[in-house]
Motif scaffolding. Structure first.
Motif, PDB file in Angstrom:
ATOM      1  N   THR A 127       0.887  -1.155   0.101  1.00  0.00           N
ATOM      2  CA  THR A 127      -0.009   0.016  -0.104  1.00  0.00           C
ATOM      3  C   THR A 127       1.067   1.327   0.179  1.00  0.00           C
ATOM      4  OG1 THR A 127      -1.616  -1.304   1.326  1.00  0.00           O
ATOM      5  CG2 THR A 127      -1.899   1.152   1.319  1.00  0.00           C
ATOM      6  N   ILE A 128       2.038   1.247   0.588  1.00  0.00           N
ATOM      7  CA  ILE A 128       2.924   2.264   0.765  1.00  0.00           C
ATOM      8  C   ILE A 128       4.204   1.715   0.257  1.00  0.00           C
ATOM      9  CG2 ILE A 128       4.097   3.949   2.134  1.00  0.00           C
ATOM     10  CD1 ILE A 128       1.749   3.792   4.187  1.00  0.00           C
ATOM     11  N   VAL A 129       4.788   2.565  -0.767  1.00  0.00           N
ATOM     12  CA  VAL A 129       5.906   2.083  -1.419  1.00  0.00           C
ATOM     13  C   VAL A 129       6.979   3.361  -1.296  1.00  0.00           C
ATOM     14  CG1 VAL A 129       7.472   1.166  -2.978  1.00  0.00           C
ATOM     15  CG2 VAL A 129       5.029   0.220  -2.746  1.00  0.00           C
ATOM     16  N   ALA A 130       8.061   3.300  -0.631  1.00  0.00           N
ATOM     17  CA  ALA A 130       9.043   4.413  -0.408  1.00  0.00           C
ATOM     18  C   ALA A 130      10.492   3.516  -1.206  1.00  0.00           C
ATOM     19  CB  ALA A 130       9.263   4.959   0.987  1.00  0.00           C
ATOM     20  N   ARG A 131      10.886   4.737  -1.955  1.00  0.00           N
ATOM     21  CA  ARG A 131      12.356   3.984  -2.842  1.00  0.00           C
ATOM     22  C   ARG A 131      13.050   5.112  -2.741  1.00  0.00           C
ATOM     23  NH1 ARG A 131      11.103  -0.660  -2.732  1.00  0.00           N
ATOM     24  NH2 ARG A 131       9.620  -1.733  -3.951  1.00  0.00           N
ATOM     25  N   HIS A 132      14.165   5.088  -1.817  1.00  0.00           N
ATOM     26  CA  HIS A 132      15.600   5.798  -1.894  1.00  0.00           C
ATOM     27  C   HIS A 132      14.688   7.405  -1.621  1.00  0.00           C
ATOM     28  CE1 HIS A 132      17.658   2.750  -3.434  1.00  0.00           C
ATOM     29  NE2 HIS A 132      16.788   2.623  -4.525  1.00  0.00           N
ATOM     30  N   LEU A 133      13.841   7.471  -0.822  1.00  0.00           N
ATOM     31  CA  LEU A 133      13.006   8.791  -0.546  1.00  0.00           C
ATOM     32  C   LEU A 133      14.205   9.833   0.201  1.00  0.00           C
ATOM     33  CD1 LEU A 133      10.417   9.719  -1.211  1.00  0.00           C
ATOM     34  CD2 LEU A 133       9.731   8.996   1.095  1.00  0.00           C
ATOM     35  N   THR A 134      14.431  10.984  -0.285  1.00  0.00           N
ATOM     36  CA  THR A 134      15.212  11.941   0.311  1.00  0.00           C
ATOM     37  C   THR A 134      14.626  13.235   0.408  1.00  0.00           C
ATOM     38  OG1 THR A 134      17.069  10.533  -0.571  1.00  0.00           O
ATOM     39  CG2 THR A 134      17.461  12.959   0.030  1.00  0.00           C
TER      40      THR A 134
ATOM     41  N   CYS B  87       2.415  11.838   2.105  1.00  0.00           N
ATOM     42  CA  CYS B  87       0.866  12.468   2.221  1.00  0.00           C
ATOM     43  C   CYS B  87       1.186  13.337   1.035  1.00  0.00           C
ATOM     44  CB  CYS B  87       0.640  12.986   3.247  1.00  0.00           C
ATOM     45  SG  CYS B  87       0.415  12.018   4.794  1.00  0.00           S
ATOM     46  N   GLY B  88       1.942  13.673   0.129  1.00  0.00           N
ATOM     47  CA  GLY B  88       2.079  14.573  -1.065  1.00  0.00           C
ATOM     48  C   GLY B  88       2.073  16.142  -0.393  1.00  0.00           C
TER      49      GLY B  88
ATOM     50  N   GLY C  88      14.286  10.331  -5.227  1.00  0.00           N
ATOM     51  CA  GLY C  88      13.542   9.097  -4.767  1.00  0.00           C
ATOM     52  C   GLY C  88      12.126   8.984  -5.254  1.00  0.00           C
ATOM     53  N   GLN C  89      11.492   7.977  -5.073  1.00  0.00           N
ATOM     54  CA  GLN C  89       9.961   8.033  -5.379  1.00  0.00           C
ATOM     55  C   GLN C  89       8.962   7.323  -4.248  1.00  0.00           C
ATOM     56  OE1 GLN C  89      11.382   5.562  -7.640  1.00  0.00           O
ATOM     57  NE2 GLN C  89      12.411   7.074  -8.558  1.00  0.00           N
ATOM     58  N   ALA C  90       7.980   7.753  -4.200  1.00  0.00           N
ATOM     59  CA  ALA C  90       6.919   7.063  -3.382  1.00  0.00           C
ATOM     60  C   ALA C  90       5.544   6.906  -3.952  1.00  0.00           C
ATOM     61  CB  ALA C  90       6.891   7.785  -2.116  1.00  0.00           C
ATOM     62  N   SER C  91       4.873   5.787  -3.584  1.00  0.00           N
ATOM     63  CA  SER C  91       3.300   5.909  -4.066  1.00  0.00           C
ATOM     64  C   SER C  91       2.633   5.401  -2.651  1.00  0.00           C
ATOM     65  CB  SER C  91       3.243   4.647  -5.035  1.00  0.00           C
ATOM     66  OG  SER C  91       3.764   3.412  -4.518  1.00  0.00           O
ATOM     67  N   VAL C  92       1.496   5.729  -2.737  1.00  0.00           N
ATOM     68  CA  VAL C  92       0.576   5.464  -1.758  1.00  0.00           C
ATOM     69  C   VAL C  92      -0.717   4.909  -2.459  1.00  0.00           C
ATOM     70  CG1 VAL C  92      -0.763   6.428   0.466  1.00  0.00           C
ATOM     71  CG2 VAL C  92       1.698   7.109  -0.036  1.00  0.00           C
ATOM     72  N   ASN C  93      -1.425   3.981  -1.916  1.00  0.00           N
ATOM     73  CA  ASN C  93      -2.385   3.413  -2.661  1.00  0.00           C
ATOM     74  C   ASN C  93      -2.462   3.341  -4.301  1.00  0.00           C
ATOM     75  OD1 ASN C  93      -4.333   3.213  -0.553  1.00  0.00           O
ATOM     76  ND2 ASN C  93      -4.352   5.187  -0.373  1.00  0.00           N
ATOM     77  N   GLY C  94      -1.142   3.134  -4.801  1.00  0.00           N
ATOM     78  CA  GLY C  94      -0.913   3.126  -6.128  1.00  0.00           C
ATOM     79  C   GLY C  94      -0.656   4.397  -6.892  1.00  0.00           C
ATOM     80  N   PHE C  95      -0.915   5.653  -6.096  1.00  0.00           N
ATOM     81  CA  PHE C  95      -0.671   6.784  -6.555  1.00  0.00           C
ATOM     82  C   PHE C  95       0.634   7.450  -6.233  1.00  0.00           C
ATOM     83  CE2 PHE C  95      -5.405   6.796  -5.550  1.00  0.00           C
ATOM     84  CZ  PHE C  95      -5.759   6.897  -6.849  1.00  0.00           C
TER      85      PHE C  95
ATOM     86  N   VAL D 235       3.534   9.959  -5.171  1.00  0.00           N
ATOM     87  CA  VAL D 235       3.274  11.158  -4.405  1.00  0.00           C
ATOM     88  C   VAL D 235       3.632  12.303  -5.030  1.00  0.00           C
ATOM     89  CG1 VAL D 235       3.586   9.911  -2.265  1.00  0.00           C
ATOM     90  CG2 VAL D 235       5.535  10.904  -3.214  1.00  0.00           C
ATOM     91  N   LYS D 236       4.517  12.267  -6.045  1.00  0.00           N
ATOM     92  CA  LYS D 236       5.045  13.695  -7.027  1.00  0.00           C
ATOM     93  C   LYS D 236       4.065  14.040  -7.747  1.00  0.00           C
ATOM     94  CE  LYS D 236      10.036  13.558  -6.812  1.00  0.00           C
ATOM     95  NZ  LYS D 236      11.312  13.261  -7.673  1.00  0.00           N
ATOM     96  N   THR D 237       3.603  12.888  -8.517  1.00  0.00           N
ATOM     97  CA  THR D 237       2.735  13.438 -10.016  1.00  0.00           C
ATOM     98  C   THR D 237       1.223  13.371  -9.533  1.00  0.00           C
ATOM     99  OG1 THR D 237       2.880  10.874 -10.614  1.00  0.00           O
ATOM    100  CG2 THR D 237       4.620  12.714 -11.594  1.00  0.00           C
ATOM    101  N   GLN D 238       0.841  12.576  -8.631  1.00  0.00           N
ATOM    102  CA  GLN D 238      -0.685  12.597  -8.336  1.00  0.00           C
ATOM    103  C   GLN D 238      -1.168  12.829  -6.860  1.00  0.00           C
ATOM    104  OE1 GLN D 238      -0.237   8.229  -9.647  1.00  0.00           O
ATOM    105  NE2 GLN D 238      -2.029   8.683 -11.020  1.00  0.00           N
ATOM    106  N   SER D 239      -0.461  14.060  -6.400  1.00  0.00           N
ATOM    107  CA  SER D 239      -0.657  14.267  -5.084  1.00  0.00           C
ATOM    108  C   SER D 239      -2.166  14.524  -4.556  1.00  0.00           C
ATOM    109  CB  SER D 239       0.493  15.314  -4.530  1.00  0.00           C
ATOM    110  OG  SER D 239       0.144  16.552  -5.127  1.00  0.00           O
ATOM    111  N   PRO D 240      -2.936  14.957  -5.546  1.00  0.00           N
ATOM    112  CA  PRO D 240      -4.254  15.429  -5.134  1.00  0.00           C
ATOM    113  C   PRO D 240      -4.894  13.683  -4.955  1.00  0.00           C
ATOM    114  CG  PRO D 240      -3.828  16.555  -7.066  1.00  0.00           C
ATOM    115  CD  PRO D 240      -2.657  15.884  -6.909  1.00  0.00           C
ATOM    116  N   GLN D 241      -4.799  12.869  -5.881  1.00  0.00           N
ATOM    117  CA  GLN D 241      -5.395  11.721  -5.610  1.00  0.00           C
ATOM    118  C   GLN D 241      -4.807  10.920  -4.230  1.00  0.00           C
ATOM    119  OE1 GLN D 241      -4.120  12.833  -8.428  1.00  0.00           O
ATOM    120  NE2 GLN D 241      -4.762  11.544 -10.231  1.00  0.00           N
TER     121      GLN D 241
END
Ligand code: ADP
Length: 313
Positions: free
Chosen positions: A4-11, A51-52, A59-66, A68-74
């Motif tokens: 559900t939550i994926v964080a990769r090399h988040l900085t 939470c966007g 780095g990248q992260a996604s929450v619920n498949g969205f 966090v950088k490009t789909q922060s409203p979702q």
């Protein structure tokens, strides 16, 4: 099942300092992930990135498949966030606070009322509906904050020190609620300073000075070599006179570490030291020794060991 939550090399960098550095982890659906670390280590910043609300530098992260950088409203629509500064309106009643937040989440009038009822029932706030928020106790304020964060039925809930400053009974009640939510399939991401709360989490991450230095279940963390060093044994010694016994324990040449827990000493000693030997060496200072038992590391031992190892490096 995918995480559900994926964080990769988040900085995240502020000025020339990485306050969160290269952090990678995953949280599986319906689990409670405990995020621990000293003050200023980067916990809130990590949550804000997930939470966007704060953009990562790398780095990248996604929450619920969205993303966090490009789909922060979702991302924001699909999560609940109970921050440390979550503001209730003290001069509004419980019911009015729920309506206010329902409107802020864009719920239509019918859904607002329906959801306010549901979250009130879930959190036990029903009888307090007409009470001004400022007159609630700390524990009930936290439950109202939680109820507000749940109004839009988020799939993931972020809680930043949800139990800071509330009494132990209220703390337990809030945790019962969190288990209840996880049982219904919600994924929870919780920061805390309380070691007993960490023990309730399905998995744990420990962040220190921006680096995620440990990740895993409690049992996995307990068996890390820093925490459970090869060639050592841990004993709990229950004594009559704790301070003299502690002072004596610190002098023993085979004592690697000793800590006080109430009337107990937790002693990390070199392998080969028997419970009889330890008892004999402490008895004079301790007055009486009720018991000497082999134990595993406590969760506090885990984090103390990790922090020391990291500080030494
Ligand atoms: P924690 O939640 O673990 O207490 P934070 O994530 O709040 O830690 O903070 C990590 C570090 O980043 C701290 O040193 C803090 O002062 C710094 N920091 C947080 N937000 C900002 C900001 N907006 N600008 C500059 N520094 C910040």
């Amino acid at each position: 099942m995918s995480a559900t939550i994926v964080a990769r090399h988040l900085t995240k960098r502020y000025g020339d300092r990485d306050v969160v550095h290269d952090v990678t982890f995953e949280v599986s659906p319906g689990s409670i992930f405990g995020f621990l670390g000293p003050n200023g280590s980067g916990k809130s910043t990590t949550i804000k990135m997930l939470c966007g609300l704060v953009e990562p530098n790398a780095g990248q992260a996604s929450v619920n498949g969205f993303d966090v950088k490009t789909q922060s409203p979702q991302v924001r629509r699909s999560i609940g966030y109970m921050s440390q500064s979550f503001s209730l309106y003290g001069d509004l009643t419980v019911r009015e606070n729920l309506q206010f937040y329902g409107r802020a989440y864009g719920l239509d009038a019918g859904r607002r009322l329906g959801r306010a009822e549901e979250v009130s029932a879930l959190t036990g706030l029903g009888p307090y509906a007409a009470q001004l928020a400022q007159t609630l106790s700390g524990g009930w304020k936290q439950r109202l904050a939680l109820a507000c964060a749940l109004l839009h039925e988020p799939a993931v809930l972020f809680l930043d020190e949800p139990t800071a400053g509330i009494d132990p009974v209220a703390r337990r009640a809030l945790w019962d609620l969190l288990f209840n939510l996880a049982g219904k399939g919600m994924t929870l991401f919780v920061t805390t300073h309380y070691m007993d709360e960490a023990e309730r989490c399905s998995a744990l991450g420990y962040i220190y000075d921006g680096d995620l230095i440990a990740l895993g279940t409690l049992d996995e963390l307990r068996s890390l070599p820093h925490v459970d060093p090869p060639g050592t044994v841990r004993y709990r010694v229950t004594v009559d006179r704790i301070m003299p016994a502690f002072a004596q324990a610190q002098k023993l040449p085979y004592m690697r570490d000793v800590t006080i827990f109430g009337r107990d000493l937790h002693c990390l000693v070199e392998q080969g030291i028997t419970s009889e030997r330890l008892r004999a060496d402490l008895i004079e200072a301790a007055g009486t020794i009720d018991s000497v038992d082999r134990i595993g590391p406590s969760i506090e031992d885990v984090f103390v060991a990790l922090t020391r190892a990291r500080a030494a490096a």
